[in-house]
Design a protein around this motif. Structure first.
Motif, mmCIF file in Angstrom:
data_model
loop_
_atom_site.group_PDB
_atom_site.id
_atom_site.type_symbol
_atom_site.label_atom_id
_atom_site.label_comp_id
_atom_site.label_asym_id
_atom_site.label_seq_id
_atom_site.Cartn_x
_atom_site.Cartn_y
_atom_site.Cartn_z
ATOM 1 N N UNK A 152 0.812 -1.222 0.000
ATOM 2 C CA UNK A 152 0.000 0.000 0.000
ATOM 3 C C UNK A 152 0.852 1.282 0.000
ATOM 4 N N UNK A 153 1.938 1.287 0.757
ATOM 5 C CA UNK A 153 2.788 2.485 0.786
ATOM 6 C C UNK A 153 3.368 2.792 -0.590
ATOM 7 N N UNK A 154 3.855 1.756 -1.268
ATOM 8 C CA UNK A 154 4.407 1.948 -2.612
ATOM 9 C C UNK A 154 3.332 2.448 -3.569
ATOM 10 N N UNK A 155 2.150 1.873 -3.449
ATOM 11 C CA UNK A 155 1.047 2.266 -4.321
ATOM 12 C C UNK A 155 0.654 3.716 -4.074
ATOM 13 N N UNK A 156 0.527 4.103 -2.817
ATOM 14 C CA UNK A 156 0.146 5.478 -2.487
ATOM 15 C C UNK A 156 1.175 6.479 -3.004
ATOM 16 N N UNK A 157 2.446 6.106 -2.982
ATOM 17 C CA UNK A 157 3.490 6.995 -3.505
ATOM 18 C C UNK A 157 3.380 7.155 -5.022
ATOM 19 N N UNK A 158 2.785 6.150 -5.680
ATOM 20 C CA UNK A 158 2.670 6.193 -7.139
ATOM 21 C C UNK A 158 1.406 6.907 -7.626
ATOM 22 N N UNK A 159 0.496 7.226 -6.715
ATOM 23 C CA UNK A 159 -0.760 7.857 -7.120
ATOM 24 C C UNK A 159 -0.521 9.165 -7.878
ATOM 25 N N UNK A 160 0.329 10.069 -7.395
ATOM 26 C CA UNK A 160 0.555 11.305 -8.169
ATOM 27 C C UNK A 160 1.074 11.032 -9.583
ATOM 28 N N UNK A 161 1.967 10.069 -9.730
ATOM 29 C CA UNK A 161 2.481 9.738 -11.067
ATOM 30 C C UNK A 161 1.357 9.185 -11.941
ATOM 31 N N UNK A 162 0.469 8.378 -11.364
ATOM 32 C CA UNK A 162 -0.669 7.876 -12.123
ATOM 33 C C UNK A 162 -1.568 9.029 -12.560
ATOM 34 N N UNK A 163 -1.844 9.938 -11.646
ATOM 35 C CA UNK A 163 -2.716 11.072 -11.966
ATOM 36 C C UNK A 163 -2.103 11.983 -13.028
ATOM 37 N N UNK A 164 -0.787 12.031 -13.079
ATOM 38 C CA UNK A 164 -0.096 12.831 -14.097
ATOM 39 C C UNK A 164 0.155 12.035 -15.366
ATOM 40 N N UNK B 112 -7.540 12.054 -6.621
ATOM 41 C CA UNK B 112 -8.028 12.444 -7.940
ATOM 42 C C UNK B 112 -9.088 13.532 -7.826
ATOM 43 N N UNK B 113 -10.048 13.338 -6.936
ATOM 44 C CA UNK B 113 -11.130 14.315 -6.790
ATOM 45 C C UNK B 113 -10.597 15.683 -6.379
ATOM 46 N N UNK B 114 -9.643 15.703 -5.466
ATOM 47 C CA UNK B 114 -9.065 16.975 -5.028
ATOM 48 C C UNK B 114 -8.314 17.653 -6.170
ATOM 49 N N UNK B 115 -7.418 16.912 -6.810
ATOM 50 C CA UNK B 115 -6.594 17.503 -7.880
ATOM 51 C C UNK B 115 -7.448 17.942 -9.064
ATOM 52 N N UNK B 116 -8.338 17.084 -9.494
ATOM 53 C CA UNK B 116 -9.152 17.378 -10.673
ATOM 54 C C UNK B 116 -10.168 18.479 -10.386
ATOM 55 N N UNK B 117 -10.730 18.488 -9.183
ATOM 56 C CA UNK B 117 -11.695 19.532 -8.814
ATOM 57 C C UNK B 117 -11.038 20.907 -8.847
ATOM 58 N N UNK B 118 -9.855 20.994 -8.274
ATOM 59 C CA UNK B 118 -9.151 22.279 -8.254
ATOM 60 C C UNK B 118 -8.852 22.743 -9.673
ATOM 61 N N UNK B 119 -8.371 21.839 -10.501
ATOM 62 C CA UNK B 119 -8.032 22.196 -11.876
ATOM 63 C C UNK B 119 -9.265 22.660 -12.646
ATOM 64 N N UNK B 120 -10.344 21.936 -12.508
ATOM 65 C CA UNK B 120 -11.556 22.279 -13.255
ATOM 66 C C UNK B 120 -12.243 23.514 -12.710
ATOM 67 N N UNK B 121 -12.181 23.709 -11.404
ATOM 68 C CA UNK B 121 -12.769 24.920 -10.837
ATOM 69 C C UNK B 121 -12.019 26.156 -11.323
ATOM 70 N N UNK B 122 -10.695 26.050 -11.368
ATOM 71 C CA UNK B 122 -9.885 27.166 -11.848
ATOM 72 C C UNK B 122 -10.183 27.477 -13.306
ATOM 73 N N UNK B 123 -10.477 26.422 -14.092
ATOM 74 C CA UNK B 123 -10.777 26.610 -15.507
ATOM 75 C C UNK B 123 -12.244 26.984 -15.737
ATOM 76 N N UNK B 124 -13.069 26.851 -14.691
ATOM 77 C CA UNK B 124 -14.479 27.183 -14.820
ATOM 78 C C UNK B 124 -15.290 26.140 -15.567
ATOM 79 N N UNK B 125 -14.800 24.910 -15.622
ATOM 80 C CA UNK B 125 -15.494 23.846 -16.351
ATOM 81 C C UNK B 125 -16.476 23.100 -15.457
ATOM 82 N N UNK B 126 -17.545 22.600 -16.067
ATOM 83 C CA UNK B 126 -18.432 21.661 -15.388
ATOM 84 C C UNK B 126 -17.778 20.296 -15.442
ATOM 85 N N UNK B 127 -18.143 19.423 -14.484
ATOM 86 C CA UNK B 127 -17.470 18.138 -14.480
ATOM 87 C C UNK B 127 -18.249 17.065 -13.746
ATOM 88 N N UNK B 128 -17.966 15.832 -14.140
ATOM 89 C CA UNK B 128 -18.452 14.638 -13.458
ATOM 90 C C UNK B 128 -17.206 13.823 -13.129
#
Length: 107
Positions: A3-15, A44-60
């Protein structure tokens, strides 16, 4: 992968920077570990929400994450297919070399 290794890889997956075996190991763990999948969802929800809110986009975001996971699984399947193809080609070359040696040395 733990789990620790996986959690460290989450940012790379999201990018979208995980490739090959790392992506395959990550996806296998995420599919089997509800805690890590939940952590992925949160990050994902935190990173993507911030990005989309800044861009003013609607999202699911749930659909977007599901799509990203689907695409990652497709990438893993392609990677596995290419690995198997490479193994088959290497075996074919080895057989061809063996046949050539048999012909040349008339064994």
């Amino acid at each position: 992968m733990n789990c620790k290794e996986t959690e460290k890889m989450i940012p790379a997956f999201l990018q979208n920077t995980l490739d090959g075996n790392d992506l395959e190991d990550f996806m296998e763990h995420i599919e089997q570990c509800p805690e890590c999948k939940e952590e992925l969802s949160i990050q994902f929800l935190v990173a993507e929400s911030m990005e989309r809110l800044e861009a003013g986009n609607n999202f699911n975001l749930q659909n977007t994450l599901a799509e990203r996971l689907y695409n990652a699984n497709q990438k893993v399947r392609l990677h596995r297919g290419l690995q198997y193809t490479l193994i088959c080609l290497e075996a074919a070359v080895a057989v061809a070399i063996l046949i050539a040696c048999l012909i040349i040395f008339k064994l």
